[in-house]
Scaffold this motif. Structure first.
Motif, PDB file in Angstrom:
ATOM      1  N   ALA A 166      32.475  40.233  43.217  1.00 16.92           N
ATOM      2  CA  ALA A 166      32.431  41.044  42.006  1.00 16.92           C
ATOM      3  C   ALA A 166      32.054  42.471  42.275  1.00 16.92           C
ATOM      4  N   PRO A 167      30.988  42.818  42.821  1.00 18.56           N
ATOM      5  CA  PRO A 167      30.837  44.312  43.472  1.00 18.56           C
ATOM      6  C   PRO A 167      32.022  44.818  44.328  1.00 18.56           C
ATOM      7  N   LYS A 168      32.770  44.126  45.161  1.00 19.73           N
ATOM      8  CA  LYS A 168      33.786  44.528  45.589  1.00 19.73           C
ATOM      9  C   LYS A 168      35.023  44.984  44.858  1.00 19.73           C
ATOM     10  N   VAL A 169      35.190  44.165  43.759  1.00 22.38           N
ATOM     11  CA  VAL A 169      36.145  44.513  42.756  1.00 22.38           C
ATOM     12  C   VAL A 169      35.816  45.431  41.991  1.00 22.38           C
ATOM     13  N   ARG A 170      34.548  45.672  41.542  1.00 25.85           N
ATOM     14  CA  ARG A 170      34.102  46.877  40.943  1.00 25.85           C
ATOM     15  C   ARG A 170      34.191  48.217  41.634  1.00 25.85           C
ATOM     16  N   HIS A 171      33.989  48.124  42.935  1.00 24.04           N
ATOM     17  CA  HIS A 171      34.250  49.106  43.969  1.00 24.04           C
ATOM     18  C   HIS A 171      35.698  49.316  43.761  1.00 24.04           C
ATOM     19  N   LEU A 172      36.570  48.542  43.826  1.00 22.08           N
ATOM     20  CA  LEU A 172      38.078  48.600  44.364  1.00 22.08           C
ATOM     21  C   LEU A 172      38.450  49.599  43.023  1.00 22.08           C
ATOM     22  N   PHE A 173      38.236  48.955  41.616  1.00 21.45           N
ATOM     23  CA  PHE A 173      38.799  49.555  40.323  1.00 21.45           C
ATOM     24  C   PHE A 173      38.003  50.857  40.319  1.00 21.45           C
ATOM     25  N   PRO A 207      34.926  38.311  26.835  1.00 22.72           N
ATOM     26  CA  PRO A 207      34.010  37.133  27.424  1.00 22.72           C
ATOM     27  C   PRO A 207      34.833  35.939  27.862  1.00 22.72           C
ATOM     28  N   PHE A 208      35.963  35.693  27.677  1.00 20.18           N
ATOM     29  CA  PHE A 208      36.458  34.397  28.081  1.00 20.18           C
ATOM     30  C   PHE A 208      37.651  34.475  29.147  1.00 20.18           C
ATOM     31  N   LEU A 209      37.807  35.869  29.888  1.00 19.89           N
ATOM     32  CA  LEU A 209      38.829  36.070  30.808  1.00 19.89           C
ATOM     33  C   LEU A 209      38.300  36.098  32.168  1.00 19.89           C
ATOM     34  N   ILE A 210      37.090  36.394  32.424  1.00 19.54           N
ATOM     35  CA  ILE A 210      36.520  36.464  33.752  1.00 19.54           C
ATOM     36  C   ILE A 210      35.084  35.864  33.682  1.00 19.54           C
ATOM     37  N   PRO A 211      34.869  35.650  34.865  1.00 14.26           N
ATOM     38  CA  PRO A 211      33.175  35.136  35.076  1.00 14.26           C
ATOM     39  C   PRO A 211      32.277  35.996  34.727  1.00 14.26           C
ATOM     40  N   GLU A 212      31.072  35.531  34.172  1.00 14.62           N
ATOM     41  CA  GLU A 212      29.994  36.646  33.774  1.00 14.62           C
ATOM     42  C   GLU A 212      29.624  37.343  34.981  1.00 14.62           C
ATOM     43  N   ARG A 243      29.551  41.493  34.369  1.00 17.71           N
ATOM     44  CA  ARG A 243      28.248  42.310  34.755  1.00 17.71           C
ATOM     45  C   ARG A 243      28.685  43.600  35.456  1.00 17.71           C
ATOM     46  N   GLU A 244      29.163  43.397  36.543  1.00 17.46           N
ATOM     47  CA  GLU A 244      29.871  44.212  37.531  1.00 17.46           C
ATOM     48  C   GLU A 244      30.758  45.466  37.022  1.00 17.46           C
ATOM     49  N   LEU A 245      31.653  44.761  36.389  1.00 16.32           N
ATOM     50  CA  LEU A 245      32.628  45.692  35.725  1.00 16.32           C
ATOM     51  C   LEU A 245      31.941  46.542  34.529  1.00 16.32           C
ATOM     52  N   SER A 289      28.708  54.224  34.153  1.00 14.45           N
ATOM     53  CA  SER A 289      28.584  55.028  35.307  1.00 14.45           C
ATOM     54  C   SER A 289      29.945  54.965  36.088  1.00 14.45           C
ATOM     55  N   ALA A 290      30.864  55.230  35.588  1.00 16.20           N
ATOM     56  CA  ALA A 290      32.288  55.324  36.369  1.00 16.20           C
ATOM     57  C   ALA A 290      32.225  56.658  37.111  1.00 16.20           C
ATOM     58  N   PRO A 291      32.535  56.680  38.423  1.00 16.81           N
ATOM     59  CA  PRO A 291      32.653  57.839  39.090  1.00 16.81           C
ATOM     60  C   PRO A 291      33.599  59.070  38.362  1.00 16.81           C
ATOM     61  N   ALA A 292      32.989  60.320  38.659  1.00 13.83           N
ATOM     62  CA  ALA A 292      33.485  61.455  37.955  1.00 13.83           C
ATOM     63  C   ALA A 292      34.814  62.016  38.329  1.00 13.83           C
ATOM     64  N   ALA A 293      35.962  62.203  37.664  1.00 12.07           N
ATOM     65  CA  ALA A 293      37.012  62.862  38.099  1.00 12.07           C
ATOM     66  C   ALA A 293      36.919  64.171  38.726  1.00 12.07           C
ATOM     67  N   ARG A 294      37.705  64.163  39.780  1.00 10.07           N
ATOM     68  CA  ARG A 294      37.750  65.660  40.426  1.00 10.07           C
ATOM     69  C   ARG A 294      38.346  66.761  39.753  1.00 10.07           C
ATOM     70  N   TRP A 295      37.579  67.809  39.617  1.00 11.06           N
ATOM     71  CA  TRP A 295      38.308  68.992  38.878  1.00 11.06           C
ATOM     72  C   TRP A 295      39.718  69.321  39.224  1.00 11.06           C
ATOM     73  N   GLY A 296      39.923  69.249  40.592  1.00 11.41           N
ATOM     74  CA  GLY A 296      41.266  69.499  40.903  1.00 11.41           C
ATOM     75  C   GLY A 296      42.440  68.645  40.571  1.00 11.41           C
ATOM     76  N   ASP A 297      41.912  67.495  40.483  1.00 15.71           N
ATOM     77  CA  ASP A 297      42.845  66.315  40.122  1.00 15.71           C
ATOM     78  C   ASP A 297      43.141  66.427  38.768  1.00 15.71           C
ATOM     79  N   VAL A 298      42.194  66.736  37.894  1.00 10.95           N
ATOM     80  CA  VAL A 298      42.316  66.949  36.565  1.00 10.95           C
ATOM     81  C   VAL A 298      43.242  68.176  36.332  1.00 10.95           C
ATOM     82  N   CYS A 299      42.968  69.382  36.818  1.00 11.59           N
ATOM     83  CA  CYS A 299      44.024  70.489  36.823  1.00 11.59           C
ATOM     84  C   CYS A 299      45.303  70.197  37.049  1.00 11.59           C
TER      85      CYS A 299
END
Length: 140
Positions: free
Chosen positions: A85-92, A110-115, A119-121, A127-137
């Motif tokens: 689960a932490p690896k999948v969260r990091h990947l996404f 609740p019924f699609l993925i295990p608990e 929790r991880e997702l 606390s999603a990683p912030a987008a880089r300003w250059g990418d947004v521009c």
């Protein structure tokens, strides 16, 4: 044989495969929709499968085990969920964009993925990683 699992829900492998198929279709759809992205969408798709494929394969192998009781199998799956689960969260989180939005949505259904995965997702909600300003521009 009954395709549905305990409680009338799809087995884990079918749920994970369904989510991955949706992501694959979405990434294919987005390939032509965002030519100015810093990394081509097909690269995201390949990156996703390069990291998610081995995880799905391990779950598939775990499902093929014979000779263990239901409780042992459920405990083994819980341990796998804690590991992956932490690896999948990091990947996404790394893939961002539509991938992260799908992960955020999966975390509240609740019924699609295990608990453990929910929790991880859920961590991607606030606390999603912030987008880089250059990418947004570049996209704007």
């Amino acid at each position: 044989s009954n395709f549905m699992g305990k409680g009338g829900t799809l087995p884990l492998a079918a749920r994970v495969a369904s989510c991955c198929a949706v992501l694959g279709m979405l990434s294919g759809f987005c390939m032509g929709a965002a030519p100015t992205l810093p990394r081509p969408p097909c690269a995201r798709f390949l990156y996703f499968w390069r990291h998610m494929g081995p995880i799905l394969f391990r779950y598939w192998l775990a499902g093929k085990r014979r000779g263990e009781g239901r409780e042992e199998a459920e405990e083994r799956l819980k341990q796998m969920h804690k590991i992956y689960a932490p690896k999948v969260r990091h990947l996404f989180g790394e893939l961002r964009g539509i991938w992260m939005k799908v992960a955020q949505e999966l975390s509240v259904v609740p019924f699609l993925i295990p608990e453990e995965y929910q929790r991880e997702l859920r961590k991607l909600q606030d606390s999603a990683p912030a987008a880089r300003w250059g990418d947004v521009c570049q996209v704007l």
